[in-house]
Design a protein around this motif. Structure first.
Motif, PDB file in Angstrom:
ATOM      1  N   ALA A 375      32.488  48.666  25.720  1.00  0.00           N
ATOM      2  CA  ALA A 375      32.377  49.244  26.890  1.00  0.00           C
ATOM      3  C   ALA A 375      33.527  49.277  28.023  1.00  0.00           C
ATOM      4  O   ALA A 375      33.887  50.312  28.411  1.00  0.00           O
ATOM      5  N   VAL A 376      34.175  48.100  28.206  1.00  0.00           N
ATOM      6  CA  VAL A 376      35.205  47.880  28.966  1.00  0.00           C
ATOM      7  C   VAL A 376      36.413  48.638  28.491  1.00  0.00           C
ATOM      8  O   VAL A 376      37.085  49.520  29.145  1.00  0.00           O
ATOM      9  N   LEU A 377      36.550  48.772  27.065  1.00  0.00           N
ATOM     10  CA  LEU A 377      37.765  49.405  26.660  1.00  0.00           C
ATOM     11  C   LEU A 377      37.768  50.837  26.836  1.00  0.00           C
ATOM     12  O   LEU A 377      38.608  51.527  27.030  1.00  0.00           O
ATOM     13  N   ALA A 378      36.461  51.476  26.504  1.00  0.00           N
ATOM     14  CA  ALA A 378      36.360  52.931  26.478  1.00  0.00           C
ATOM     15  C   ALA A 378      36.285  53.413  27.812  1.00  0.00           C
ATOM     16  O   ALA A 378      36.778  54.211  28.350  1.00  0.00           O
ATOM     17  N   ALA A 418      41.783  35.330  28.630  1.00  0.00           N
ATOM     18  CA  ALA A 418      40.734  35.512  27.953  1.00  0.00           C
ATOM     19  C   ALA A 418      40.100  34.112  27.526  1.00  0.00           C
ATOM     20  O   ALA A 418      39.091  33.665  27.584  1.00  0.00           O
ATOM     21  N   MET A 419      41.302  33.425  26.857  1.00  0.00           N
ATOM     22  CA  MET A 419      41.065  32.399  26.153  1.00  0.00           C
ATOM     23  C   MET A 419      40.786  31.091  27.346  1.00  0.00           C
ATOM     24  O   MET A 419      40.021  30.223  27.039  1.00  0.00           O
ATOM     25  N   PRO A 455      32.510  37.998  31.109  1.00  0.00           N
ATOM     26  CA  PRO A 455      33.801  37.942  31.513  1.00  0.00           C
ATOM     27  C   PRO A 455      34.909  37.974  30.299  1.00  0.00           C
ATOM     28  O   PRO A 455      35.931  38.489  30.244  1.00  0.00           O
ATOM     29  N   GLN A 456      34.859  36.905  29.236  1.00  0.00           N
ATOM     30  CA  GLN A 456      35.811  36.937  28.328  1.00  0.00           C
ATOM     31  C   GLN A 456      35.894  38.099  27.603  1.00  0.00           C
ATOM     32  O   GLN A 456      36.926  38.402  27.078  1.00  0.00           O
TER      33      GLN A 456
END
Length: 597
Positions: A375-378, A418-419, A455-456
């Motif tokens: 979803a975030v990517l799109a 992210a890590m 969030p990650q």
């Protein structure tokens, strides 16, 4: 009279060819691709849970199995593209791939239906369980292998095969037809992925493995049948020489001619096509230039073509291989992000121990949290192309464009973040488990919302939106037009290498952290393990990789989009390929974290 008959026969053959293909074939090709995606993608998110619960495999071993499976599935399309272009053709490659995927999903379904194909039921957290036999384990691995072989046949050929059916230069609406096909293709692919991540995973969670693995097998059967039903309607192009063969020819000929003296680049003794803009090789990597030195004019035909391509190559072939070698350092700097994204098994295990309820009745399946990455990517792609860039250009009064290397670097920063977030969240989750007295009981849900994992996933989505799409645009803009197919192959190869390295890192961490027979960081009991420490290791490696990327970026020099002049013979067709690449990344690359792409 003979000439008239020959001309008439030629016209008949052309008429027969025109009758094949067209929009009528589009539903069959798109359905094959969509059903295959739902079937294969829907199997993976929960697979670590299946290996742990039914095969009594520990987290570390199960994750390594999935790493190797995904590596094979990412490398298979590279091999499939080579076989398709050089020997089999796209129709037979897709057909074989569909059959292999069907066989693999069927074998996997059988493991849920036949008790003798897996160990007897047992709770590995409270009992000493019997491990799977060699034959049981081999049966499971063969299912994985066939699914990987299937992805190698379908994935690299489906889009190009569909375009061949639609592309007709004699059709005045040809461009619109192609546009329609690509639009429906990507829409069907994205829908299939969403169904796999939500519907199939939900079925596995609520109806069990028998139904959860049976549905993908049925869908794969439909995909195979639909593809072959329309066999008589397809345009089936003849195979041609693969660019991989061209690369190998340059290496072989350069080695054969290694003892030849170097000659000036302004010499007339270079072999090149008459219609090629490159008549002389560049000075970089000049040892490869020996592959295109004409030693004897008799080595050429009257048309200027080499009699033996394994003894004499063209300047264009040499420069194509140089372009590939030149991007390899930057390509390698993106592998660390793929390693981070591939850590999909651990968040699924984490989510399974956390409160996943939305409201009082609905519970998000543990394997469906990757939806947030998609979803975030799109969303970012749409905002970037339709809102941010047009708005920034309007404010500045001129076109605004973020360079591909800058976007790749930003993506690596997001991947590192992210890590870090993953480590912090896991530390908090484990702390809650300890406070609630659940260190020895990982099957009990702790009082902590699984939404803390979102969030990650979102940061991974942003990392891929910047770095993954940036990498694809980088390859398409830097490579000659003839190498446009290499861009996707490089990306898939990078993901395969990342999976192998991820497996090596995991095995090394597990081995080094085990002391005196005690479980190390990657324990089957997630509450006793130290997954947070493992995440910190990846975060530190990602931070170091940022400096490696900056060094590679500096060494590479300016890109085509920075000089405003293409370094190669790209034209408008390459720009169209670039746009297609950006679209396909949305539905392919974001899934890498848990899919055998």
């Amino acid at each position: 009279m003979g000439e008239q008959v020959e001309e008439s026969n030629h016209e008949i053959r052309q008429l027969e060819t025109r009758k094949k293909g067209g929009l009528v074939t589009m539903p069959f090709i798109i359905a094959n691709e969509a059903f295959e995606k739902v079937a294969s993608y829907g199997l993976v998110p929960n697979m670590i849970l299946y290996l742990m619960s039914d095969y009594k495999i520990g987290v570390a071993k199960g994750t390594n199995i999935l790493f190797l499976w995904t590596a094979a599935s990412n490398f298979a399309p590279v091999l499939g593209a080579f076989l398709s272009d050089s020997y089999l053709g796209r129709f037979f490659t897709i057909g074989l791939g569909s059959c292999f995927s069907l066989l693999g999903t069927f074998l996997l379904w059988l493991t849920t239906m036949i008790p003798q194909l897996k160990p007897p039921p047992c709770n590995q957290f409270t009992q000493t369980c019997k491990q799977s036999t060699h034959s049981q384990f081999a049966f499971l691995i063969f299912a994985f292998i066939f699914i990987s072989m299937g992805s190698g046949g379908v994935r690299p050929c489906s889009l190009a095969f569909g375009a061949e059916q639609i592309d007709n230069k004699n059709n005045v609406n040809n461009e619109r037809a192609l546009e329609s096909f690509f639009g429906w293709y990507y829409a069907a692919g994205a829908t299939a992925v969403l169904i796999a991540f939500t519907g199939i995973v939900y079925i596995q969670d609520h109806a069990g493995w028998k139904v959860g693995f049976g549905v993908p097998a049925i869908l794969m059967l439909l995909a195979t049948v639909l593809f072959f039903v329309a066999s008589s309607l397809y345009v089936k192009m003849k195979v041609k020489k693969s660019i991989f063969t061209s690369f190998l020819q340059v290496i072989v000929v350069a080695y054969k001619n290694r003892k030849l003296p170097y000659q000036p680049t302004n010499s007339d003794g270079w072999h090149y096509h008459k219609d090629s803009p490159e008549s002389r090789p560049t000075t970089g990597l000049r040892f490869l230039n020996k592959a295109c030195i004409i030693q004897n004019p008799k080595d050429l035909t009257s048309d200027g073509i080499a009699l033996d391509p394994w003894s004499l190559c063209t300047v264009e072939q040499v420069e194509e291989l140089k372009a590939l070698i030149r991007v390899l350092p930057l390509w390698s700097s993106g592998i660390m992000m793929s390693i981070n994204v591939s850590q999909s098994s651990f968040p699924v295990i984490q989510a399974s121990t956390m409160d996943r309820h939305l409201g009082s009745s609905f519970q998000i399946p543990a394997g469906s949290f990757a939806f947030f990455t998609i979803a975030v990517l799109a969303l970012w792609v749409v905002l970037y192309d339709r809102v941010i860039i047009p708005f920034a250009s309007k404010i500045r009064g001129k076109p605004v464009h973020l360079g591909v290397k800058l976007r790749m670097g930003i993506g690596l920063v997001f991947s590192t973040m992210a890590m870090v977030v993953s480590a912090v969240v896991e530390h908090a989750r484990r702390k809650h488990a300890k406070e609630q007295g659940l260190l020895n009981n990982p099957q009990v849900v702790i009082a902590m919302s699984a939404m803390w994992l979102v969030p990650q996933y979102c940061l991974h989505g942003l990392a891929e939106a910047f770095s993954a799409i940036g990498q694809n645009e980088f390859y398409y803009s830097e490579f000659p037009k003839s190498m446009s197919s290499i861009a996707a192959s490089l990306f898939l190869l990078g993901m395969a290498v990342a999976n192998l390295l991820a497996s090596l890192i995991l095995s090394t961490v597990e081995r080094l952290t085990k002391n005196g027979g005690k479980e190390g960081w990657i324990a089957t009991n997630i509450n006793q393990g130290r997954y947070d420490s493992y995440y910190w290791v990846l975060a530190i490696m990602s931070f170091v990789n940022l400096f490696y990327f900056m060094a590679c970026s500096w060494a590479y020099g300016p890109c085509a989009d920075e000089t405003n002049e293409p370094k190669t013979s790209n034209d408008i067709d390459s720009l169209e390929e670039l746009q297609r690449a950006r679209s396909v990344v949305v539905e392919r690359q974001s899934l890498f974290k848990s899919l055998p792409s």
